[in-house]
Design an enzyme around this catalytic site. Structure first.
Site, PDB file in Angstrom:
ATOM      1  N   LYS A  80     -33.250  -8.500  38.511  1.00  0.00           N
ATOM      2  CA  LYS A  80     -32.934  -9.147  37.375  1.00  0.00           C
ATOM      3  C   LYS A  80     -34.384  -9.416  36.470  1.00  0.00           C
ATOM      4  CE  LYS A  80     -28.496  -9.743  36.238  1.00  0.00           C
ATOM      5  NZ  LYS A  80     -27.920  -8.654  37.001  1.00  0.00           N
ATOM      6  N   LYS A 110     -26.022   1.567  40.362  1.00  0.00           N
ATOM      7  CA  LYS A 110     -24.849   1.475  40.323  1.00  0.00           C
ATOM      8  C   LYS A 110     -24.305   1.399  38.612  1.00  0.00           C
ATOM      9  CE  LYS A 110     -24.504  -3.632  39.449  1.00  0.00           C
ATOM     10  NZ  LYS A 110     -23.549  -4.649  39.293  1.00  0.00           N
ATOM     11  N   LYS A 135     -23.128  -2.976  33.041  1.00  0.00           N
ATOM     12  CA  LYS A 135     -22.934  -3.332  31.788  1.00  0.00           C
ATOM     13  C   LYS A 135     -24.377  -3.068  31.126  1.00  0.00           C
ATOM     14  CE  LYS A 135     -20.354  -6.774  32.665  1.00  0.00           C
ATOM     15  NZ  LYS A 135     -19.669  -8.061  32.852  1.00  0.00           N
TER      16      LYS A 135
HETATM   17  P1  ADP Z   1     -22.616  -6.536  35.569  1.00  0.00           P
HETATM   18  O1  ADP Z   1     -23.250  -6.158  37.056  1.00  0.00           O
HETATM   19  O2  ADP Z   1     -21.777  -5.228  35.073  1.00  0.00           O
HETATM   20  O3  ADP Z   1     -23.103  -7.260  34.937  1.00  0.00           O
HETATM   21  P2  ADP Z   1     -21.004  -8.662  36.903  1.00  0.00           P
HETATM   22  O4  ADP Z   1     -22.119  -9.105  37.362  1.00  0.00           O
HETATM   23  O5  ADP Z   1     -20.355  -9.509  35.922  1.00  0.00           O
HETATM   24  O6  ADP Z   1     -21.184  -7.161  36.357  1.00  0.00           O
HETATM   25  O7  ADP Z   1     -19.946  -8.330  38.050  1.00  0.00           O
HETATM   26  C1  ADP Z   1     -18.601  -8.603  38.143  1.00  0.00           C
HETATM   27  C2  ADP Z   1     -18.036  -8.183  39.316  1.00  0.00           C
HETATM   28  O8  ADP Z   1     -17.906  -6.653  39.273  1.00  0.00           O
HETATM   29  C3  ADP Z   1     -18.690  -8.310  40.526  1.00  0.00           C
HETATM   30  O9  ADP Z   1     -17.724  -8.442  41.605  1.00  0.00           O
HETATM   31  C4  ADP Z   1     -19.406  -7.143  41.061  1.00  0.00           C
HETATM   32  O10 ADP Z   1     -19.675  -7.142  42.399  1.00  0.00           O
HETATM   33  C5  ADP Z   1     -18.509  -6.172  40.442  1.00  0.00           C
HETATM   34  N1  ADP Z   1     -19.303  -4.826  39.958  1.00  0.00           N
HETATM   35  C6  ADP Z   1     -20.231  -4.789  39.043  1.00  0.00           C
HETATM   36  N2  ADP Z   1     -20.584  -3.588  39.024  1.00  0.00           N
HETATM   37  C7  ADP Z   1     -20.119  -2.886  39.849  1.00  0.00           C
HETATM   38  C8  ADP Z   1     -20.012  -1.484  40.653  1.00  0.00           C
HETATM   39  N3  ADP Z   1     -20.898  -0.663  39.718  1.00  0.00           N
HETATM   40  N4  ADP Z   1     -19.285  -1.100  41.480  1.00  0.00           N
HETATM   41  C9  ADP Z   1     -18.580  -2.175  42.213  1.00  0.00           C
HETATM   42  N5  ADP Z   1     -18.365  -3.248  41.748  1.00  0.00           N
HETATM   43  C10 ADP Z   1     -19.165  -3.640  40.558  1.00  0.00           C
END
Ligand code: ADP
Length: 328
Positions: free
Chosen positions: A115, A195, A198
């Site tokens: 981050k 991965k 968003k």
């Molecule tokens: P982002 O990383 O897209 O900002 P969040 O931090 O809000 O999303 O994560 C919300 C949930 O979605 C968490 O449980 C996170 O582990 C899961 N998550 C986010 N990206 C992935 C991914 N690419 N594959 C599997 N789980 C994910």
């Protein structure tokens, strides 16, 4: 006694396939298990750990609640709530936890390092404290199981360490939470690197994307000539095959793997078929989401009811913790 389950998603834009597979699918699976008590929140306090726009936060928070409901979470079975409605409990416990956690431990977490690379002008205390707040989110409900993606494993480890320390130092009885993994615990980025996220444009497919948008996003995903030896298959192709497995099953994936070492994969056809399979799974969610957009009163009612139920648990944990720590 039932095992409590806690999970949450940050309201930072529309949910994508990673959130859906890594988190929401596990949340739904556990909601239907009679041995679990499920609590799912919108992690809006966590949204301010990265740059955000206060003018859209409230709408984004409602959007996550609607996505939960549209995907199949049921307020009769799960407590659905907004984290900031319980801010006084979550933030309070997080502050207590900061007294048993070293700064170095937080600075060395891979998620923190990622981050600060992404947002070098936003290296805030809130960002450093993110895992503490997450530990508080889980432990204020004494949850033993957390359905989240693989990227969150280091944070669950922090929660376990904190539970152990609080129990050892203050004689409390926090459980050591475990991650609940789904088959989609790591959904790769469409770009072929890292991965699906968003915060990375071109990496994701949103759960509200229509068929042409899904087709366009997949069209941009890098591939190769379509044939080769399996050991040298590029990551980008492996990623596509992983999506095939998630949406079309492991047998379809195996068929493509055989094609790769024989007559070759025609990526145009693979992507067309995959786009259709993704859309077929998302379409009912999208329809329900559109209906919920017209029922804002119902959504507010779900949120208010969830906050009331969550509060019944949090107050007790805070009272016990304060007493053990010598307050009051
Ligand atoms: P982002 O990383 O897209 O900002 P969040 O931090 O809000 O999303 O994560 C919300 C949930 O979605 C968490 O449980 C996170 O582990 C899961 N998550 C986010 N990206 C992935 C991914 N690419 N594959 C599997 N789980 C994910």
């Amino acid at each position: 006694m039932k095992t409590r389950v806690l999970s949450g998603i940050r309201p930072t834009g529309m949910l994508h396939l990673g959130n859906y597979f890594g988190a929401v699918k596990g949340m739904i699976q556990l909601q239907d298990d009679p041995d679990r008590e499920t609590l799912y929140m919108v992690a809006d306090l966590h949204a301010i750990t990265t740059p955000y726009d206060p003018r859209v936060l409230r709408a984004d928070t409602r959007s996550v609640v609607m996505s939960y409901l549209a995907a199949g979470l049921n307020p009769e079975k799960s407590t659905l709530f907004v984290q900031s409605d319980l801010a006084e409990y979550h933030a309070q416990l997080s502050f207590y936890f900061s007294s048993v956690t070293s700064v170095a431990r937080m600075q060395h977490l891979p998620t923190y390092k990622d981050k600060i690379r992404q947002h070098p002008d936003n290296v805030t205390m809130a960002l450093l404290n993110y895992p503490l707040l997450m530990a508080a989110d889980i432990l204020v409900y004494k949850a033993g199981l957390v359905p989240v993606g693989l990227d969150q494993e280091p944070h669950i480890e922090v929660a376990r360490e904190i539970a152990r320390k609080m129990n050892a130092v203050y004689g409390l009885n926090f459980p050591e939470p475990e991650r609940f993994a789904t088959s989609g615990e790591y959904v790769p980025s469409l770009s072929g690197e890292g991965k699906m996220s968003k915060s990375v444009v071109g990496s994701y497919i949103s759960v509200l994307d229509d068929l042409p948008t899904i087709q366009k996003s997949l069209a941009r995903a890098p591939t190769d000539s379509g044939t080769g030896v399996s050991e040298d298959m590029p990551v980008s192709v492996k990623n596509l095959l992983q999506l095939v497995e998630l949406f079309q099953g492991s047998q379809r994936r195996q068929e493509y793997e055989v094609l790769y070492t024989s007559s070759g994969i025609r990526y145009g056809d693979l992507k067309k078929e995959l786009a259709q399979a993704i859309y077929t799974e998302l379409e009912p969610i999208q329809q329900k989401y559109r209906e919920l957009e017209k029922s804002s009163e119902y959504v507010e009612q779900v949120i208010a009811q969830g906050a009331g139920k969550a509060r019944q648990i949090t107050q007790q944990t805070i009272d016990e913790t304060k007493q053990a720590m010598g307050f009051g």
